[in-house]
Motif scaffolding. Structure first.
Motif, PDB file in Angstrom:
ATOM      1  N   ASP A 124       1.521  15.252  -3.232  1.00 28.71           N
ATOM      2  CA  ASP A 124       0.619  15.982  -2.339  1.00 28.71           C
ATOM      3  C   ASP A 124       1.399  16.797  -1.315  1.00 28.71           C
ATOM      4  N   PHE A 125       2.503  16.243  -0.831  1.00 26.95           N
ATOM      5  CA  PHE A 125       3.327  16.965   0.138  1.00 26.95           C
ATOM      6  C   PHE A 125       3.855  18.259  -0.480  1.00 26.95           C
ATOM      7  N   ALA A 126       4.406  18.149  -1.691  1.00 29.93           N
ATOM      8  CA  ALA A 126       4.947  19.327  -2.365  1.00 29.93           C
ATOM      9  C   ALA A 126       3.844  20.342  -2.656  1.00 29.93           C
ATOM     10  N   LYS A 127       2.674  19.858  -3.045  1.00 25.71           N
ATOM     11  CA  LYS A 127       1.554  20.749  -3.333  1.00 25.71           C
ATOM     12  C   LYS A 127       1.126  21.499  -2.082  1.00 25.71           C
ATOM     13  N   ASN A 128       1.096  20.815  -0.944  1.00 23.60           N
ATOM     14  CA  ASN A 128       0.712  21.453   0.309  1.00 23.60           C
ATOM     15  C   ASN A 128       1.733  22.492   0.752  1.00 23.60           C
ATOM     16  N   MET A 129       3.009  22.252   0.432  1.00 24.17           N
ATOM     17  CA  MET A 129       4.063  23.174   0.840  1.00 24.17           C
ATOM     18  C   MET A 129       4.078  24.443  -0.006  1.00 24.17           C
ATOM     19  N   THR A 130       3.781  24.313  -1.297  1.00 24.96           N
ATOM     20  CA  THR A 130       3.921  25.442  -2.210  1.00 24.96           C
ATOM     21  C   THR A 130       2.593  26.001  -2.721  1.00 24.96           C
ATOM     22  N   GLY A 131       1.520  25.233  -2.543  1.00 26.13           N
ATOM     23  CA  GLY A 131       0.231  25.689  -3.030  1.00 26.13           C
ATOM     24  C   GLY A 131      -0.005  25.398  -4.499  1.00 26.13           C
ATOM     25  N   LYS A 132       0.898  24.653  -5.130  1.00 25.55           N
ATOM     26  CA  LYS A 132       0.727  24.310  -6.544  1.00 25.55           C
ATOM     27  C   LYS A 132       1.271  22.916  -6.792  1.00 25.55           C
ATOM     28  N   LEU A 133       0.804  22.312  -7.857  1.00 20.83           N
ATOM     29  CA  LEU A 133       1.318  20.986  -8.214  1.00 20.83           C
ATOM     30  C   LEU A 133       2.808  21.089  -8.545  1.00 20.83           C
ATOM     31  N   PRO A 134       3.600  20.126  -8.092  1.00 20.15           N
ATOM     32  CA  PRO A 134       5.028  20.144  -8.421  1.00 20.15           C
ATOM     33  C   PRO A 134       5.263  19.716  -9.864  1.00 20.15           C
ATOM     34  N   PHE A 135       6.473  19.899 -10.324  1.00 17.64           N
ATOM     35  CA  PHE A 135       6.841  19.407 -11.653  1.00 17.64           C
ATOM     36  C   PHE A 135       7.122  17.919 -11.537  1.00 17.64           C
ATOM     37  N   VAL A 136       6.475  17.128 -12.365  1.00 13.94           N
ATOM     38  CA  VAL A 136       6.645  15.678 -12.334  1.00 13.94           C
ATOM     39  C   VAL A 136       7.277  15.226 -13.638  1.00 13.94           C
ATOM     40  N   MET A 137       8.367  14.487 -13.536  1.00 12.12           N
ATOM     41  CA  MET A 137       9.040  13.977 -14.727  1.00 12.12           C
ATOM     42  C   MET A 137       9.282  12.483 -14.586  1.00 12.12           C
ATOM     43  N   ALA A 138       9.024  11.751 -15.653  1.00 13.97           N
ATOM     44  CA  ALA A 138       9.302  10.317 -15.685  1.00 13.97           C
ATOM     45  C   ALA A 138      10.779  10.116 -16.005  1.00 13.97           C
ATOM     46  N   SER A 139      11.458   9.321 -15.200  1.00 12.74           N
ATOM     47  CA  SER A 139      12.877   9.077 -15.459  1.00 12.74           C
ATOM     48  C   SER A 139      13.087   8.442 -16.830  1.00 12.74           C
ATOM     49  N   GLU A 140      12.116   7.645 -17.287  1.00  9.69           N
ATOM     50  CA  GLU A 140      12.233   7.003 -18.592  1.00  9.69           C
ATOM     51  C   GLU A 140      12.250   8.035 -19.726  1.00  9.69           C
ATOM     52  N   GLU A 154       0.829  -1.204   0.000  1.00  8.65           N
ATOM     53  CA  GLU A 154       0.000   0.000   0.000  1.00  8.65           C
ATOM     54  C   GLU A 154       0.862   1.253   0.000  1.00  8.65           C
ATOM     55  N   TYR A 155       1.938   1.233   0.794  1.00  5.33           N
ATOM     56  CA  TYR A 155       2.832   2.391   0.833  1.00  5.33           C
ATOM     57  C   TYR A 155       3.541   2.565  -0.501  1.00  5.33           C
ATOM     58  N   LEU A 156       4.064   1.495  -1.040  1.00  6.17           N
ATOM     59  CA  LEU A 156       4.827   1.579  -2.278  1.00  6.17           C
ATOM     60  C   LEU A 156       3.986   2.075  -3.444  1.00  6.17           C
ATOM     61  N   THR A 157       2.742   1.636  -3.502  1.00  9.98           N
ATOM     62  CA  THR A 157       1.904   1.996  -4.644  1.00  9.98           C
ATOM     63  C   THR A 157       1.298   3.389  -4.506  1.00  9.98           C
ATOM     64  N   THR A 158       1.447   4.021  -3.364  1.00 11.54           N
ATOM     65  CA  THR A 158       0.920   5.378  -3.183  1.00 11.54           C
ATOM     66  C   THR A 158       2.012   6.393  -2.872  1.00 11.54           C
ATOM     67  N   SER A 159       3.270   5.965  -2.837  1.00 11.89           N
ATOM     68  CA  SER A 159       4.350   6.853  -2.410  1.00 11.89           C
ATOM     69  C   SER A 159       4.535   8.044  -3.352  1.00 11.89           C
ATOM     70  N   TYR A 160       4.341   7.845  -4.665  1.00 12.17           N
ATOM     71  CA  TYR A 160       4.455   8.969  -5.597  1.00 12.17           C
ATOM     72  C   TYR A 160       3.414  10.036  -5.268  1.00 12.17           C
ATOM     73  N   ILE A 161       2.176   9.588  -5.055  1.00 11.60           N
ATOM     74  CA  ILE A 161       1.091  10.520  -4.764  1.00 11.60           C
ATOM     75  C   ILE A 161       1.356  11.255  -3.456  1.00 11.60           C
ATOM     76  N   GLU A 162       1.876  10.563  -2.466  1.00 11.70           N
ATOM     77  CA  GLU A 162       2.143  11.198  -1.184  1.00 11.70           C
ATOM     78  C   GLU A 162       3.185  12.306  -1.336  1.00 11.70           C
ATOM     79  N   ARG A 163       4.208  12.062  -2.138  1.00 12.99           N
ATOM     80  CA  ARG A 163       5.239  13.075  -2.351  1.00 12.99           C
ATOM     81  C   ARG A 163       4.684  14.258  -3.132  1.00 12.99           C
TER      82      ARG A 163
END
Length: 205
Positions: free
Chosen positions: A92-108, A81-90
């Motif tokens: 959401d954390f960044a969004k709560n800190m800055t008030g906006k969605l963070p930049f998300v990039m796929a390593s691939e 459960e933690y592993l499959t939601t860890s991206y979302i948690e990070r």
């Protein structure tokens, strides 16, 4: 995370968050091969790299995941459960800190034919949000396979996606990928944010 919160409270910096994501099954498989766990290896420090001579197995990895809900079985790292939601948690954390969605990039995306396009997208985001004139250069970008124990700065001679020396260069089992995908409910959302198409067709709703 709490240290980041404290830094914000003290310094109130102009901050942007860049969240790197990766195909979930690839990420979990590489973590199993890369990180050393005292439960599964001798002379192993928690949080350290796997030692030379250790062995990892696609079958063992599959068994660990399938037994995740069994309290009497050794766990991989965290719960599924933690592993499959860890991206979302990070995110959401960044969004709560800055008030906006963070930049998300796929390593691939940095490994594909359109990598320059993704780097330019990042560059534009940084310059817009920081008021800078940063120019990013990826002309010297190369792959590093830390699973070959060559360190984090040496280019691997055997960089091949999903294959590691410690597991005999065997790939993750297809059944394991299917199981992980069945748990990864946020696949389409992550793909949208990263503007990179992960194969979410096998993810069960």
């Amino acid at each position: 995370m709490q240290e980041v919160v404290h830094m914000h409270e003290m310094l109130k910096p102009k901050t942007v968050y860049i969240i790197m994501v990766r195909n979930l099954s690839d990420w979990m498989w590489s973590g199993y091969n890369f990180w050393c766990r005292p439960s599964f290896g001798e002379d192993c420090a928690l949080g350290g790299w796997t030692k030379r001579g250790m062995h990892r197995s696609p079958t063992h990895f599959h068994e660990l995941l399938m037994n995740d809900s069994n309290p009497n079985i050794k766990k991989l790292y965290f719960s599924m459960e933690y592993l499959t939601t860890s991206y979302i948690e990070r995110i959401d954390f960044a969004k709560n800190m800055t008030g906006k969605l963070p930049f998300v990039m796929a390593s691939e995306a940095l490994e594909g034919p359109n990598n320059v396009e993704h780097v330019h997208r990042l560059q534009e985001y940084l310059n817009t949000n920081l008021g800078s004139r940063l120019t990013l250069d990826i002309s010297n970008l190369h792959l590093i396979n830390t699973g070959d124990h060559r360190g984090e700065k040496m280019q691997s001679k055997h960089a091949s996606a999903g294959l590691y020396g410690i597991s005999g260069h065997q790939p993750i089992l297809p059944a394991t990928v299917e199981y992980i995908n069945s748990k990864w409910k946020q696949c389409e959302y992550i793909s949208t944010l990263a503007q990179y198409s992960y194969n979410c067709s096998t993810v069960h709703s």
